[in-house]
Motif scaffolding. Structure first.
Motif, PDB file in Angstrom:
ATOM      1  N   THR A 187       0.814  -1.221   0.000  1.00  0.00           N
ATOM      2  CA  THR A 187       0.000   0.000   0.000  1.00  0.00           C
ATOM      3  C   THR A 187       0.848   1.273   0.000  1.00  0.00           C
ATOM      4  O   THR A 187       0.339   2.354   0.275  1.00  0.00           O
ATOM      5  CB  THR A 187      -0.954   0.016   1.214  1.00  0.00           C
ATOM      6  N   ILE A 188       2.123   1.156  -0.323  1.00  0.00           N
ATOM      7  CA  ILE A 188       2.992   2.334  -0.418  1.00  0.00           C
ATOM      8  C   ILE A 188       2.429   3.384  -1.386  1.00  0.00           C
ATOM      9  O   ILE A 188       2.463   4.579  -1.095  1.00  0.00           O
ATOM     10  CB  ILE A 188       4.419   1.921  -0.849  1.00  0.00           C
ATOM     11  N   PRO A 189       1.875   2.992  -2.568  1.00  0.00           N
ATOM     12  CA  PRO A 189       1.429   4.012  -3.528  1.00  0.00           C
ATOM     13  C   PRO A 189       0.143   4.751  -3.152  1.00  0.00           C
ATOM     14  O   PRO A 189      -0.306   5.607  -3.922  1.00  0.00           O
ATOM     15  CB  PRO A 189       1.207   3.201  -4.821  1.00  0.00           C
ATOM     16  N   SER A 190      -0.474   4.439  -2.012  1.00  0.00           N
ATOM     17  CA  SER A 190      -1.716   5.115  -1.629  1.00  0.00           C
ATOM     18  C   SER A 190      -1.473   6.613  -1.473  1.00  0.00           C
ATOM     19  O   SER A 190      -0.725   7.046  -0.594  1.00  0.00           O
ATOM     20  CB  SER A 190      -2.240   4.537  -0.310  1.00  0.00           C
ATOM     21  N   LEU A 191      -2.117   7.427  -2.312  1.00  0.00           N
ATOM     22  CA  LEU A 191      -1.863   8.868  -2.304  1.00  0.00           C
ATOM     23  C   LEU A 191      -2.224   9.543  -0.977  1.00  0.00           C
ATOM     24  O   LEU A 191      -1.449  10.361  -0.477  1.00  0.00           O
ATOM     25  CB  LEU A 191      -2.594   9.539  -3.467  1.00  0.00           C
ATOM     26  N   PRO A 192      -3.381   9.242  -0.364  1.00  0.00           N
ATOM     27  CA  PRO A 192      -3.666   9.894   0.921  1.00  0.00           C
ATOM     28  C   PRO A 192      -2.708   9.468   2.028  1.00  0.00           C
ATOM     29  O   PRO A 192      -2.356  10.281   2.891  1.00  0.00           O
ATOM     30  CB  PRO A 192      -5.107   9.476   1.232  1.00  0.00           C
ATOM     31  N   LEU A 193      -2.258   8.209   2.003  1.00  0.00           N
ATOM     32  CA  LEU A 193      -1.308   7.765   3.015  1.00  0.00           C
ATOM     33  C   LEU A 193       0.064   8.390   2.787  1.00  0.00           C
ATOM     34  O   LEU A 193       0.777   8.719   3.745  1.00  0.00           O
ATOM     35  CB  LEU A 193      -1.213   6.237   3.029  1.00  0.00           C
ATOM     36  N   ILE A 194       0.454   8.570   1.524  1.00  0.00           N
ATOM     37  CA  ILE A 194       1.701   9.280   1.221  1.00  0.00           C
ATOM     38  C   ILE A 194       1.611  10.717   1.723  1.00  0.00           C
ATOM     39  O   ILE A 194       2.503  11.220   2.413  1.00  0.00           O
ATOM     40  CB  ILE A 194       1.986   9.282  -0.294  1.00  0.00           C
ATOM     41  N   THR A 195       0.513  11.382   1.382  1.00  0.00           N
ATOM     42  CA  THR A 195       0.346  12.789   1.738  1.00  0.00           C
ATOM     43  C   THR A 195       0.320  12.987   3.249  1.00  0.00           C
ATOM     44  O   THR A 195       0.996  13.872   3.788  1.00  0.00           O
ATOM     45  CB  THR A 195      -0.953  13.345   1.124  1.00  0.00           C
ATOM     46  N   GLY A 196      -0.453  12.156   3.946  1.00  0.00           N
ATOM     47  CA  GLY A 196      -0.515  12.263   5.398  1.00  0.00           C
ATOM     48  C   GLY A 196       0.835  12.023   6.042  1.00  0.00           C
ATOM     49  O   GLY A 196       1.230  12.725   6.984  1.00  0.00           O
ATOM     50  N   SER A 197       1.561  11.043   5.524  1.00  0.00           N
ATOM     51  CA  SER A 197       2.880  10.712   6.051  1.00  0.00           C
ATOM     52  C   SER A 197       3.858  11.865   5.858  1.00  0.00           C
ATOM     53  O   SER A 197       4.523  12.310   6.803  1.00  0.00           O
ATOM     54  CB  SER A 197       3.412   9.453   5.355  1.00  0.00           C
ATOM     55  N   VAL A 198       3.946  12.359   4.634  1.00  0.00           N
ATOM     56  CA  VAL A 198       4.913  13.415   4.317  1.00  0.00           C
ATOM     57  C   VAL A 198       4.611  14.692   5.093  1.00  0.00           C
ATOM     58  O   VAL A 198       5.498  15.288   5.719  1.00  0.00           O
ATOM     59  CB  VAL A 198       4.917  13.700   2.801  1.00  0.00           C
ATOM     60  N   LEU A 199       3.349  15.121   5.081  1.00  0.00           N
ATOM     61  CA  LEU A 199       2.995  16.365   5.761  1.00  0.00           C
ATOM     62  C   LEU A 199       3.215  16.266   7.265  1.00  0.00           C
ATOM     63  O   LEU A 199       3.659  17.232   7.897  1.00  0.00           O
ATOM     64  CB  LEU A 199       1.540  16.733   5.462  1.00  0.00           C
TER      65      LEU A 199
END
Length: 232
Positions: A187-199
């Motif tokens: 699930t690495i490519p999940s955009l909301p999980l990427i965004t939440g993680s980075v921010l």
């Protein structure tokens, strides 16, 4: 450095993890309180990995709204220390890259930005799928120390205008738990999980703004240009 976590005074009835999984599976939207409950449960170690995996997969397929993603970033940020750089009057801008082959932007950008009057508080992960990390490259320089305490990290930014160090364990610690699970569940490519993680990480590091360098194609985990545009 820690900001006090604001907790709603409204009574919150804790749902079961199964209910939350089914809610997202069916396209429902998490409330701020539910996201806080998920993050707190991860921090306390009471959310089983198999249910966390199911929840991440449900998010992967159903996505999250902008409000959900913002709430996730906030709660992940507040799971650890939040660095206060308010005494630094320069603009505090960080940079995030999705990584990939030939990713050396940070090594050039950080000193250029510092020389231009911008403060860059940069913490980098060391888990690179395609090439060695920026920290691995910098560690080839004699005397370079990638592991600074938070107070030394702040002091270096004040002195030189930038700092590039290893991700600190006290910055968004719950995000690290979530990231390791995403690696193991596809699930690495999940955009909301990427965004939440980075921010969550960038805001906790004291950044006021963020430059996003999105790679796509065979040398990146984002293979589709449309998904790259969505993330950007």
């Amino acid at each position: 450095m820690m900001r006090k976590k604001i907790v709603s005074t409204r009574k919150f009835i804790k749902p079961s993890f199964t209910f939350l999984i089914e809610k997202k599976r069916d396209g429902g939207e998490f409330t701020q309180e539910e996201i806080r409950y998920i993050v707190d449960s991860l921090m306390d170690g009471v959310l089983p990995q198999y249910q966390l995996s199911a929840m991440a997969m449900a998010i992967y397929f159903q996505g999250m709204s902008a409000q959900e993603t913002a709430a996730l970033a906030e709660e992940l940020m507040l799971s650890g220390e939040v660095i206060d750089l308010s005494k630094i009057t320069k603009p505090k801008i960080d940079k995030y890259s999705t990584g990939g082959v030939g990713d050396i932007t940070s090594l050039v950008l950080a000193p250029l930005a510092a020389a231009s009057g911008v403060a860059m508080p940069m913490m980098n992960g060391v888990d690179e799928e395609f090439v060695i990390s920026n920290l691995d490259k910098l560690s080839a320089i004699p005397g370079f120390n990638p592991e600074l305490e938070l107070k030394d990290f702040v002091q270096q930014i004040k002195k030189t205008g930038c700092a590039m160090v290893k991700q600190h364990k006290e910055i968004a610690p719950v995000d690290e738990i979530l990231y390791q699970m995403r690696k193991n569940t596809g699930t690495i490519p999940s955009l909301p999980l990427i965004t939440g993680s980075v921010l969550s990480r960038k805001l906790a590091q004291g950044a006021e703004g963020l430059v996003v360098d999105v790679k796509w194609g065979n040398g990146s985990f984002i293979r589709d240009v449309e998904k790259a545009r969505q993330l950007a």
